[in-house]
Design a protein around this motif. Sequence first.
Motif, short mmCIF file in Angstrom:
data_model
loop_
_atom_site.label_atom_id
_atom_site.label_comp_id
_atom_site.label_asym_id
_atom_site.label_seq_id
_atom_site.Cartn_x
_atom_site.Cartn_y
_atom_site.Cartn_z
N PHE B 34 0.82 -1.21 0.00
CA PHE B 34 0.00 0.00 0.00
C PHE B 34 0.85 1.26 0.00
O PHE B 34 0.46 2.29 -0.53
CB PHE B 34 -0.92 0.01 1.22
CG PHE B 34 -2.10 -0.91 1.05
CD1 PHE B 34 -3.01 -0.66 0.02
CD2 PHE B 34 -2.32 -1.98 1.89
CE1 PHE B 34 -4.10 -1.49 -0.16
CE2 PHE B 34 -3.40 -2.82 1.71
CZ PHE B 34 -4.30 -2.58 0.68
N SER B 36 3.76 1.56 -1.44
CA SER B 36 4.69 1.67 -2.56
C SER B 36 4.45 2.86 -3.49
O SER B 36 5.41 3.47 -3.94
CB SER B 36 4.76 0.37 -3.34
OG SER B 36 3.47 0.08 -3.85
N PRO B 37 3.20 3.23 -3.79
CA PRO B 37 3.04 4.40 -4.68
C PRO B 37 3.67 5.64 -4.06
O PRO B 37 4.34 6.42 -4.74
CB PRO B 37 1.52 4.57 -4.78
CG PRO B 37 0.94 3.29 -4.35
CD PRO B 37 1.91 2.66 -3.39
N TRP B 38 3.49 5.73 -2.75
CA TRP B 38 4.02 6.89 -2.05
C TRP B 38 5.56 6.84 -2.02
O TRP B 38 6.24 7.83 -2.24
CB TRP B 38 3.45 6.88 -0.62
CG TRP B 38 3.81 8.06 0.18
CD1 TRP B 38 3.25 9.30 0.10
CD2 TRP B 38 4.81 8.13 1.18
NE1 TRP B 38 3.85 10.13 1.00
CE2 TRP B 38 4.81 9.44 1.68
CE3 TRP B 38 5.71 7.20 1.72
CZ2 TRP B 38 5.68 9.85 2.68
CZ3 TRP B 38 6.57 7.61 2.71
CH2 TRP B 38 6.54 8.93 3.18
N LEU B 40 7.46 5.35 -4.18
CA LEU B 40 7.95 5.64 -5.52
C LEU B 40 8.00 7.14 -5.73
O LEU B 40 8.94 7.67 -6.31
CB LEU B 40 7.02 5.01 -6.58
CG LEU B 40 7.27 3.53 -6.86
CD1 LEU B 40 6.25 3.03 -7.88
CD2 LEU B 40 8.69 3.32 -7.39
N GLY B 41 6.97 7.82 -5.25
CA GLY B 41 6.94 9.27 -5.38
C GLY B 41 8.11 9.90 -4.66
O GLY B 41 8.81 10.74 -5.21
#
Lengths: 442, 314
Positions: B34, B36-38, B40-41
């Motif tokens: 959950f 990971s998108p953050w 990556l950012g």
Amino acid sequence: MGKYRPGRRALTGATIVAAASLGLAACSSSGSDDSPSDGASAAGGSDVELRLAWWGSDSRHSATQEVIDAFEEANSGITVVGEFSDWGGYWDKLATATAGGNAPDVIQMDQLYLASYAEREVLSNLADYSALDMSHLGDSVLGMGQVDGAQYAMPISTTSFTLLVNQDVLDELGLTLPDTDAWTWDELGEFASSVTEASSGDVVGIGPMNNEYSLQLWARQHGEALFTDGNVSISEDGLASYFQLALDWAQSGAGAPADQYSEQAALTLDQSDFATGKQAMSFTQSTQIAAYTTASNGANLVPVKIPTEDANATPYAYLKPGMYWSLSSQSKHPEEAAQLIDFLVNDPAATSIIGTERGLPANPDTVEQLSGNLSPEETKAVEYTETLDPILGDAPEIVPNGASDTDPLIQRYLLEVMFEQSSPADAAASFISELQSSIDAA
Amino acid sequence: MSLKELNALAANRSARRRSGGKADTRDNRAALGFLSPWMLGIVGITLGPLLYSLYLSFTNYNLLQSPSWVGLDNYERMFGDERLHQALKVTFTYVIVSVPLQLAVALGLALALDRGMRGLAFYRSAFYLPSLLGGSVAIAVLWRLVFGASGLFNVILGLIGIESSQSWISNPDTALWTIILLHVWTFGSPMVIFLAGLRQIPRAYYEAAATDGANVWWRFRHITMPLLTPIVFFNVVLAIINSFSNFTQAYVVSGGTGGPADSTLFYTLYLYQEGFGNFRMGYAAAMAWLLVLIIGAVTAINFWLSKRWVHYDD
């Protein structure tokens, strides 16, 4: 009581996280640019999209957009997207876009920046593109677009420096302009003061000279040059007298006081005191007459020669390479881009739309073509430039790499002098050393 | 959920943690998924460019050509760069003056609003509005007009009998103060945080103090202030960092020049001019890192000092 209030760890933690994220935000740059769709292939398979960038005022935007439409009509399969802004934002945007490998295909260029861009190898040599016909131009004009012998820019036009007088304002105040054919700087200053007096301060006489073109002329009137062999060569005394003149005018009432003048620094041409009739005379380029006339709702603006101390001295005036079209070396469609430049400067349909908005065209055929149907403002500009013939000398060398910030530099030191934070002599010394070190660093 | 249930849940969790069961690993994996998108950012948009700018600060980079390594040249140049010194002077003046002023106004209004007056929600929103608008380009443009020669400010001065035709925004002696005023005006966000903090102070303390005969000042001085110090600290740290990195207001109000005569040459504005106007991105990157160091140092000092005056109630 602890359950009512956040404890030490929670608050310290929150503060640290907030501090860190703000700190990071301060130095990280945002920005994901839409990259240009390189030739989004449609049914035909050969659709090309070009981007054309220019700076200017409203009249230029509409004229250029009209030419774009004409070009698209004549060249099906090529779409041109215009990108325009005012002078200040233009260069920031261009530098950023170029750094991102996303420069417009065709770039309106100025001699302040030509060497900076050309020497950094982001422009293409136009001589390599046969679609672009440069045979109409004489060697001297073409030379203005060359850096180290390569043709990095196609001169669009030439322009001359002038003092633009708002005749309507003078008439209203019942004043008559003195004979401007051989007038001196003192005479100009006195006349400007009389404007301010006659209007009880509602209208000021004049604004100071504040750009590279005017400084070049000032240097040449005093037998000097701003740049020689790529270095600053104006003397401290010569530069100090340039600043002194602005200070004298601000103090004598010939021009606006320092704060009123400085307030205009952030405004566009359309909002300037001269365009709104609050200033009777303004230094500018002869080709700006059309833009100022539009901005001032059709006022009668008359271009006159700037004063000299010695009318018989060496010819100091020169025709400045107005602007150029350059071709970005990042362009994916250089052939089509060259075709677009050719259309902009050589096609009669295009040149009749643009007229002299970008300056008196460098292409003699275009001047010939235009002579029949020039607007009154354009005729004024052409006729004024003809009167300069006797005092016209060779063009100076173009602004060296590293000195593209000459204009804001002049403006900054000018304000320091006008607000009496520096003496003209001190400002001149600092100006020269700052500009020279900027050239050395480039 | 009752307290009993919560306790049971906590006991269950810690039991699982001790045993290091599979479910726990699964939870961790899910959490990472959950997050990971953050992540990556952070890595791609923040950390990557951040490290790249550190590299650039040791190079000569003119934006148009590849950077070339110059070691510490950029940092050495800072010592002789008078405009940088001017920018530091402007920025420090701005921070030192505007932060206490803004927080004082915010605290004052928060105290006024905390009396449980009618229409509190309306006032809170009204006072918060400038915070939303203050950083915008439109307000900065408006500021130019208000403090111009024929602006609203001079009109108001005229009404109270002071004739003035000077342009406050275009005078080197006053220009910075108009921007400071603009910043103070955006007191909304610290005010809202102060309000929340005031709400947390148990009323019982005040009642007890009032019974003992403490007056308003005494109550403020010995109950409100000590219990509010964590909130004050939070606001101080944030306001200082915000002020150091102010760009929009400075850019728009001076038309990007930092003028008149460099009197509003904010640090970030000079950084921008060097990077994008003068093609000295290497130097601009070095300046950015100097700013990071300055903000880091000031924040560290803040945390260190906080031990002496911030009271945590736990």
